[in-house]
Write an enzyme that holds these catalytic residues in place. Structure first.
Site, mmCIF file in Angstrom:
data_model
loop_
_atom_site.group_PDB
_atom_site.id
_atom_site.type_symbol
_atom_site.label_atom_id
_atom_site.label_comp_id
_atom_site.label_asym_id
_atom_site.label_seq_id
_atom_site.Cartn_x
_atom_site.Cartn_y
_atom_site.Cartn_z
ATOM 1 N N VAL A 44 -22.349 22.851 -3.311
ATOM 2 C CA VAL A 44 -22.625 24.045 -3.994
ATOM 3 C C VAL A 44 -23.794 23.389 -5.119
ATOM 4 O O VAL A 44 -25.100 24.070 -5.040
ATOM 5 C CB VAL A 44 -21.825 24.726 -4.987
ATOM 6 C CG1 VAL A 44 -22.649 25.885 -5.894
ATOM 7 C CG2 VAL A 44 -20.811 25.425 -3.989
ATOM 8 N N CYS A 45 -23.656 22.514 -5.698
ATOM 9 C CA CYS A 45 -24.776 21.948 -6.646
ATOM 10 C C CYS A 45 -25.880 21.415 -5.927
ATOM 11 O O CYS A 45 -27.156 21.245 -6.321
ATOM 12 C CB CYS A 45 -24.271 20.570 -7.352
ATOM 13 S SG CYS A 45 -22.701 21.214 -8.548
ATOM 14 N N THR A 46 -25.600 20.874 -4.736
ATOM 15 C CA THR A 46 -26.925 20.119 -3.781
ATOM 16 C C THR A 46 -27.778 21.521 -3.519
ATOM 17 O O THR A 46 -29.163 21.230 -3.846
ATOM 18 C CB THR A 46 -26.253 19.671 -2.379
ATOM 19 O OG1 THR A 46 -25.376 18.411 -2.591
ATOM 20 C CG2 THR A 46 -27.369 19.565 -1.484
ATOM 21 N N LEU A 49 -29.708 22.318 -7.166
ATOM 22 C CA LEU A 49 -30.514 21.394 -7.504
ATOM 23 C C LEU A 49 -31.752 21.391 -6.605
ATOM 24 O O LEU A 49 -32.929 21.278 -7.110
ATOM 25 C CB LEU A 49 -30.037 19.740 -7.335
ATOM 26 C CG LEU A 49 -29.168 19.384 -8.608
ATOM 27 C CD1 LEU A 49 -28.056 18.398 -8.251
ATOM 28 C CD2 LEU A 49 -29.655 19.366 -9.816
#
Length: 219
Positions: A44-46, A49
């Site tokens: 999810v963070c990928t 960002l």
């Protein structure tokens, strides 16, 4: 330490992908968005960002800097940035804070102050509360905080919308209604009397209720 809106954002010195920074000094006289992540190489963070890398120019137009934080060393961030570029089509140009000792996460109350250890051996699940967005004003005070679960990607278009509102309402004595977008009608702040409102808004306003005074967005 519990943080609330209008508290001064804690200052700190940290290593980032763009060198050592002193946070307040790095912010300067503009706005800043600090958004945190529980672990590098998480799905999810990928996506988050990468999306922030694409819309960073929109924040720059608003005199707002972006900085990320992940509870891992800076060297891991550099390797992660390659994955982000390859999978999301954009590489972060904003700095990413390395927080392997959990110092910033604790300072911003995203992890308990007595949390033991370092980032080594920790998982995204043990860091799951490090999923907060902080918007910080030129006065270095926290203007907005939003915390998301790990499985729900954040809506950074909403952060842009909220930033537009906060910048407008910091300059003019108005508030913005539900789902407001830049250019739409706004509400005269409740702290403004009708007499003062007549001076500020000489063209008048619509008032379906005495406390609900609607005007065009000030330029």
């Amino acid at each position: 330490m519990s943080l609330r809106i209008n508290d001064t954002a804690p200052d700190f010195t940290a290593e980032t992908t763009q060198g050592t920074i002193r946070f307040h000094q790095w912010i300067g006289d503009g706005w800043a968005v600090l958004f945190s992540h529980p672990k590098d190489f998480t799905p999810v963070c990928t996506t988050e960002l990468g999306y922030m890398a694409k819309i960073e120019p929109e924040f720059a137009k608003r005199n707002c800097k972006i900085i990320g934080l992940s509870v891992d060393p800076v060297g891991d961030h550099d390797r992660w940035a390659q994955d982000i570029e390859q999978t999301q089509g954009a590489r972060p140009k904003y700095p990413m804070i390395g927080d392997p000792k959990l110092e910033v996460a604790k300072l911003y109350n995203m992890l308990p102050a007595d949390e033991p250890g370092t980032s080594e051996g920790r998982t995204a699940a043990t860091n799951q509360t490090v999923r907060t967005v902080f918007v910080i004003g030129p006065d270095k005070k926290i203007k907005l905080m939003m915390t998301y679960p790990m499985t729900t990607g954040r809506n950074f278009d909403e952060i842009l919308r909220a930033l537009d509102s906060m910048q407008l309402t910091a300059k003019h004595k108005v508030a913005t209604p539900v789902n407001w977008k830049h250019g739409e009608d706004v509400i005269i702040a409740g702290s403004v009397s009708d007499d003062d409102a007549k001076k500020l808004f000489p063209d008048g306003w619509k008032a379906p209720r005495p406390y609900l005074r609607i005007v065009k967005q000030p330029s």
